[in-house]
Write a protein that holds these residues in place. Sequence first.
Motif, PDB file in Angstrom:
ATOM      1  N   LEU A 192      -6.109  21.721 -10.780  1.00 56.19           N
ATOM      2  CA  LEU A 192      -4.761  21.171 -10.767  1.00 56.19           C
ATOM      3  C   LEU A 192      -3.722  22.283 -10.778  1.00 56.19           C
ATOM      4  O   LEU A 192      -3.998  23.424 -11.170  1.00 56.19           O
ATOM      5  N   LYS A 193      -2.532  21.942 -10.382  1.00 58.87           N
ATOM      6  CA  LYS A 193      -1.439  22.910 -10.303  1.00 58.87           C
ATOM      7  C   LYS A 193      -1.079  23.419 -11.696  1.00 58.87           C
ATOM      8  O   LYS A 193      -1.126  22.679 -12.679  1.00 58.87           O
ATOM      9  N   ASP A 194      -0.717  24.706 -11.786  1.00 63.32           N
ATOM     10  CA  ASP A 194      -0.374  25.313 -13.077  1.00 63.32           C
ATOM     11  C   ASP A 194       0.845  24.666 -13.716  1.00 63.32           C
ATOM     12  O   ASP A 194       1.708  24.093 -13.026  1.00 63.32           O
ATOM     13  N   ILE A 195       0.929  24.793 -15.044  1.00 62.35           N
ATOM     14  CA  ILE A 195       2.122  24.411 -15.790  1.00 62.35           C
ATOM     15  C   ILE A 195       2.760  25.703 -16.307  1.00 62.35           C
ATOM     16  O   ILE A 195       2.125  26.492 -16.992  1.00 62.35           O
ATOM     17  N   LYS A 196       4.024  25.898 -15.965  1.00 62.05           N
ATOM     18  CA  LYS A 196       4.753  27.092 -16.413  1.00 62.05           C
ATOM     19  C   LYS A 196       5.971  26.639 -17.210  1.00 62.05           C
ATOM     20  O   LYS A 196       6.891  26.030 -16.660  1.00 62.05           O
ATOM     21  N   ILE A 197       5.965  26.938 -18.499  1.00 60.06           N
ATOM     22  CA  ILE A 197       7.021  26.468 -19.402  1.00 60.06           C
ATOM     23  C   ILE A 197       7.821  27.669 -19.910  1.00 60.06           C
ATOM     24  O   ILE A 197       7.266  28.643 -20.422  1.00 60.06           O
ATOM     25  N   VAL A 198       9.138  27.595 -19.744  1.00 60.48           N
ATOM     26  CA  VAL A 198      10.041  28.615 -20.263  1.00 60.48           C
ATOM     27  C   VAL A 198      10.618  28.105 -21.582  1.00 60.48           C
ATOM     28  O   VAL A 198      11.232  27.031 -21.626  1.00 60.48           O
ATOM     29  N   ILE A 199      10.413  28.841 -22.654  1.00 60.68           N
ATOM     30  CA  ILE A 199      10.832  28.413 -23.979  1.00 60.68           C
ATOM     31  C   ILE A 199      12.334  28.605 -24.180  1.00 60.68           C
ATOM     32  O   ILE A 199      12.886  29.688 -23.908  1.00 60.68           O
ATOM     33  N   THR A 242      -2.964  27.721 -16.835  1.00 59.32           N
ATOM     34  CA  THR A 242      -3.458  27.967 -15.481  1.00 59.32           C
ATOM     35  C   THR A 242      -4.946  27.605 -15.382  1.00 59.32           C
ATOM     36  O   THR A 242      -5.585  27.283 -16.385  1.00 59.32           O
ATOM     37  N   ASN A 243      -5.478  27.676 -14.154  1.00 60.40           N
ATOM     38  CA  ASN A 243      -6.904  27.376 -13.921  1.00 60.40           C
ATOM     39  C   ASN A 243      -7.304  26.040 -14.564  1.00 60.40           C
ATOM     40  O   ASN A 243      -8.352  25.923 -15.203  1.00 60.40           O
ATOM     41  N   ILE A 244      -6.440  25.045 -14.394  1.00 56.27           N
ATOM     42  CA  ILE A 244      -6.674  23.739 -15.020  1.00 56.27           C
ATOM     43  C   ILE A 244      -7.698  22.965 -14.192  1.00 56.27           C
ATOM     44  O   ILE A 244      -7.432  22.591 -13.044  1.00 56.27           O
ATOM     45  N   ALA A 277       0.826  -1.209   0.000  1.00 62.53           N
ATOM     46  CA  ALA A 277       0.000   0.000   0.000  1.00 62.53           C
ATOM     47  C   ALA A 277       0.859   1.256   0.000  1.00 62.53           C
ATOM     48  O   ALA A 277       1.927   1.304   0.612  1.00 62.53           O
ATOM     49  N   GLN A 278       0.365   2.266  -0.715  1.00 58.45           N
ATOM     50  CA  GLN A 278       0.993   3.578  -0.745  1.00 58.45           C
ATOM     51  C   GLN A 278      -0.091   4.644  -0.594  1.00 58.45           C
ATOM     52  O   GLN A 278      -1.274   4.369  -0.824  1.00 58.45           O
ATOM     53  N   THR A 279       0.323   5.845  -0.239  1.00 58.30           N
ATOM     54  CA  THR A 279      -0.616   6.961  -0.199  1.00 58.30           C
ATOM     55  C   THR A 279      -0.788   7.514  -1.606  1.00 58.30           C
ATOM     56  O   THR A 279       0.193   7.710  -2.331  1.00 58.30           O
ATOM     57  N   LYS A 280      -2.019   7.775  -1.990  1.00 58.77           N
ATOM     58  CA  LYS A 280      -2.292   8.300  -3.332  1.00 58.77           C
ATOM     59  C   LYS A 280      -1.807   9.741  -3.442  1.00 58.77           C
ATOM     60  O   LYS A 280      -2.171  10.593  -2.632  1.00 58.77           O
ATOM     61  N   PRO A 281      -0.985  10.060  -4.450  1.00 61.05           N
ATOM     62  CA  PRO A 281      -0.581  11.453  -4.649  1.00 61.05           C
ATOM     63  C   PRO A 281      -1.664  12.254  -5.346  1.00 61.05           C
ATOM     64  O   PRO A 281      -2.593  11.683  -5.936  1.00 61.05           O
ATOM     65  N   GLU A 282      -1.555  13.561  -5.285  1.00 62.78           N
ATOM     66  CA  GLU A 282      -2.496  14.424  -5.990  1.00 62.78           C
ATOM     67  C   GLU A 282      -2.172  14.426  -7.482  1.00 62.78           C
ATOM     68  O   GLU A 282      -0.998  14.436  -7.870  1.00 62.78           O
ATOM     69  N   PRO A 283      -3.186  14.413  -8.337  1.00 66.35           N
ATOM     70  CA  PRO A 283      -2.929  14.434  -9.779  1.00 66.35           C
ATOM     71  C   PRO A 283      -2.334  15.767 -10.215  1.00 66.35           C
ATOM     72  O   PRO A 283      -2.590  16.806  -9.604  1.00 66.35           O
ATOM     73  N   ARG A 284      -1.549  15.717 -11.264  1.00 63.73           N
ATOM     74  CA  ARG A 284      -0.957  16.908 -11.861  1.00 63.73           C
ATOM     75  C   ARG A 284      -1.245  16.911 -13.359  1.00 63.73           C
ATOM     76  O   ARG A 284      -1.605  15.882 -13.935  1.00 63.73           O
ATOM     77  N   ALA A 285      -1.065  18.049 -13.981  1.00 59.86           N
ATOM     78  CA  ALA A 285      -1.263  18.162 -15.428  1.00 59.86           C
ATOM     79  C   ALA A 285       0.082  18.280 -16.120  1.00 59.86           C
ATOM     80  O   ALA A 285       1.057  18.801 -15.563  1.00 59.86           O
ATOM     81  N   SER A 286       0.151  17.806 -17.356  1.00 56.77           N
ATOM     82  CA  SER A 286       1.348  17.947 -18.178  1.00 56.77           C
ATOM     83  C   SER A 286       0.925  18.245 -19.605  1.00 56.77           C
ATOM     84  O   SER A 286      -0.199  17.944 -20.020  1.00 56.77           O
ATOM     85  N   LEU A 287       1.840  18.839 -20.354  1.00 55.41           N
ATOM     86  CA  LEU A 287       1.613  19.044 -21.776  1.00 55.41           C
ATOM     87  C   LEU A 287       2.179  17.826 -22.480  1.00 55.41           C
ATOM     88  O   LEU A 287       3.393  17.592 -22.452  1.00 55.41           O
ATOM     89  N   GLY A 288       1.312  17.015 -23.067  1.00 51.74           N
ATOM     90  CA  GLY A 288       1.753  15.714 -23.568  1.00 51.74           C
ATOM     91  C   GLY A 288       2.093  14.824 -22.385  1.00 51.74           C
ATOM     92  O   GLY A 288       1.567  14.996 -21.279  1.00 51.74           O
ATOM     93  N   THR A 289       3.000  13.909 -22.582  1.00 56.84           N
ATOM     94  CA  THR A 289       3.377  12.997 -21.496  1.00 56.84           C
ATOM     95  C   THR A 289       4.672  13.395 -20.803  1.00 56.84           C
ATOM     96  O   THR A 289       4.981  12.874 -19.741  1.00 56.84           O
ATOM     97  N   LYS A 290       5.425  14.341 -21.379  1.00 53.96           N
ATOM     98  CA  LYS A 290       6.760  14.632 -20.858  1.00 53.96           C
ATOM     99  C   LYS A 290       6.934  16.051 -20.330  1.00 53.96           C
ATOM    100  O   LYS A 290       7.727  16.284 -19.423  1.00 53.96           O
ATOM    101  N   ILE A 291       6.227  17.036 -20.896  1.00 54.43           N
ATOM    102  CA  ILE A 291       6.479  18.436 -20.532  1.00 54.43           C
ATOM    103  C   ILE A 291       5.609  18.807 -19.338  1.00 54.43           C
ATOM    104  O   ILE A 291       4.386  18.923 -19.451  1.00 54.43           O
ATOM    105  N   LYS A 292       6.249  19.003 -18.186  1.00 58.11           N
ATOM    106  CA  LYS A 292       5.505  19.207 -16.945  1.00 58.11           C
ATOM    107  C   LYS A 292       5.671  20.611 -16.370  1.00 58.11           C
ATOM    108  O   LYS A 292       4.801  21.109 -15.683  1.00 58.11           O
TER     109      LYS A 292
END
Length: 224
Positions: free
Chosen positions: A216-223, A202-204, A114-129
């Motif tokens: 969900l927590k915001d995604i902030k991507i620096v190009i 934001t506001n996901i 057993a483990q504690t369930k983490p809170e879900p997060r959002a990502s752009l695609g599967t890799k960019i978080k």
Amino acid sequence: MRTFVILAILLLATTGSRAQDSAAIQVRNKWCNHKDSIMVFEGGFNVLQVYGKNIDPKEIGLRSLHNKLRLDIPEIKGDTVNVTAMPMETDEAMKVAVINRKSGKVLKEVTVYAQTKPEPRASLGTKIKSGMADKKEVLNESYLRTYYPNSSYCYPYKILSYTFKAKKGNVPMQVEVKGFDVPVEVKTLIKDLPANGVAEFTNINAVCPDCYEKRLKDIKIVIK
């Protein structure tokens, strides 16, 4: 002597059959993508599934061998037994027995962790978080997805809406998006960003099949 030989053969055949049946029985948590061991998550949705070749699900049941792991009434769907599991702690391994429902005989024992369930997060695609990302890689992605940090838990969350923010020159721009896709308007703003420009999701808002809408927590991507 002949009777002894016949009994020995029957005993070996029965033992082999039992071993074969045990090996054929598979147990997994439907909402865990970890294949090497059986994980359940405190505070999460857990459905233990029992299945196997030449196994009649009507004859199969599950019994918890630990007082901190509760199991609901089994449900049969197709060739699979489904049992909701509710772990009450995460400090130790717990045992579950696969049983014959008629005789109560234990067919197989498995260890559940057993483990504690983490809170879900959002990502752009599967890799960019979040953080630095190549502009081309960012533009190649067309959807926002959800994931659970450092966890094999995989109960599905669906993103309902979000707000995209970026600057066009020195002018702040904002796009309200319904759904989880990245529309052309958003991609155009990303394409026009200079090096070190910031793209923010934001506001996901997301929802799962059995829960209320969640921010969900915001995604902030620096190009780059």
